[in-house]
Write a protein that holds these residues in place. Sequence first.
Motif, PDB file in Angstrom:
ATOM      1  N   GLN A 144       0.846  -1.206   0.000  1.00  0.00           N
ATOM      2  CA  GLN A 144       0.000   0.000   0.000  1.00  0.00           C
ATOM      3  C   GLN A 144       0.877   1.249   0.000  1.00  0.00           C
ATOM      4  N   THR A 145       1.936   1.217   0.835  1.00  0.00           N
ATOM      5  CA  THR A 145       2.856   2.361   0.887  1.00  0.00           C
ATOM      6  C   THR A 145       3.515   2.588  -0.471  1.00  0.00           C
ATOM      7  N   ALA A 146       3.906   1.475  -1.124  1.00  0.00           N
ATOM      8  CA  ALA A 146       4.568   1.594  -2.429  1.00  0.00           C
ATOM      9  C   ALA A 146       3.607   2.185  -3.464  1.00  0.00           C
ATOM     10  N   PHE A 147       2.335   1.788  -3.406  1.00  0.00           N
ATOM     11  CA  PHE A 147       1.357   2.360  -4.344  1.00  0.00           C
ATOM     12  C   PHE A 147       1.253   3.874  -4.157  1.00  0.00           C
ATOM     13  N   ILE A 148       1.277   4.306  -2.894  1.00  0.00           N
ATOM     14  CA  ILE A 148       1.177   5.748  -2.627  1.00  0.00           C
ATOM     15  C   ILE A 148       2.458   6.457  -3.074  1.00  0.00           C
ATOM     16  N   ASP A 149       3.606   5.865  -2.680  1.00  0.00           N
ATOM     17  CA  ASP A 149       4.894   6.504  -3.018  1.00  0.00           C
ATOM     18  C   ASP A 149       5.080   6.672  -4.517  1.00  0.00           C
ATOM     19  N   HIS A 150       4.588   5.685  -5.278  1.00  0.00           N
ATOM     20  CA  HIS A 150       4.816   5.722  -6.732  1.00  0.00           C
ATOM     21  C   HIS A 150       3.576   6.176  -7.498  1.00  0.00           C
TER      22      HIS A 150
END
Length: 195
Positions: A144-150
Motif C-alpha cells: 500500500q505504501t509503495a502504491f502511494i509513493d509511486h
Amino acid sequence: MGGTPLAELASMPPDETLASFDLTRREALSTISLAAAPLVLGSETVASAADTSTKSSTEIALHINGKPIRLTVDPRSTLLDLLREQLGLTGTRKGCDHGQCGACTVLIQGRRVNSCLTLAATHDGEEITTVEGLAHPDRLDPIQTAFIDHDAFQCGYCTPGQICSASALIAELRRGDASFVTADLTQKHPVVLSD
Ligand code: FES
C-alpha cells in the motif's frame, strides 16, 4: 385416430392423398399440443423450484481478515457479493462481475482469486483476506505504501484489487511459484528479481 400407412398413401389418387395428409397433419398438430402441455407444466415446475431455492440458505464458517465468523448464506451468492452486501466490506470492488477486470481480487488461503467468480459457500473454513485486512493497525502494508509513493493509481476504483494481487504476487515469488516468465517448468528455482 390412426395415421395413414405410407404404402396406402402411395396407392391413393392425389386428392385422397392430400385429404389423408391433412388428417395426418391435424393429428400431428394435436400431438404437438399434447406434447407441449408437459413442457408448460415443466416450466411451472422449474419456476416453483426456483422459488424454493430462493429461500434456501446454508451456514458456513469463514476467517475474514483474521476474524472467525459464522454466516448464513445463499448458496448461489458469490464471495464478492457476500463481502460487499452482507458484510459491508466494500474495499473489494465490483467491476465487470465476469472475471475479466480483477477489481474484486481477494486472497483465499493466501492465493489471489477473483471473488466474483467463486461461490461463498464453497469456502467453508477458509481464510479470506480483503484489502481491509492487509494493513496493520498502526501502519499500511508495504505494498500500500509503495502504491502511494509511486502514485500507482489510475482512477483508483480497482486499486484494492491490484494491491491484493500484488501482495499475493510477492508471496508467489518468495515460494518460487511458476509464472509466465518461468523458463523451465520442470525445476523449481527461487525467482531473482531485477530492479
Ligand atoms: Fe471484474 Fe471480478 S469484478 S474480475
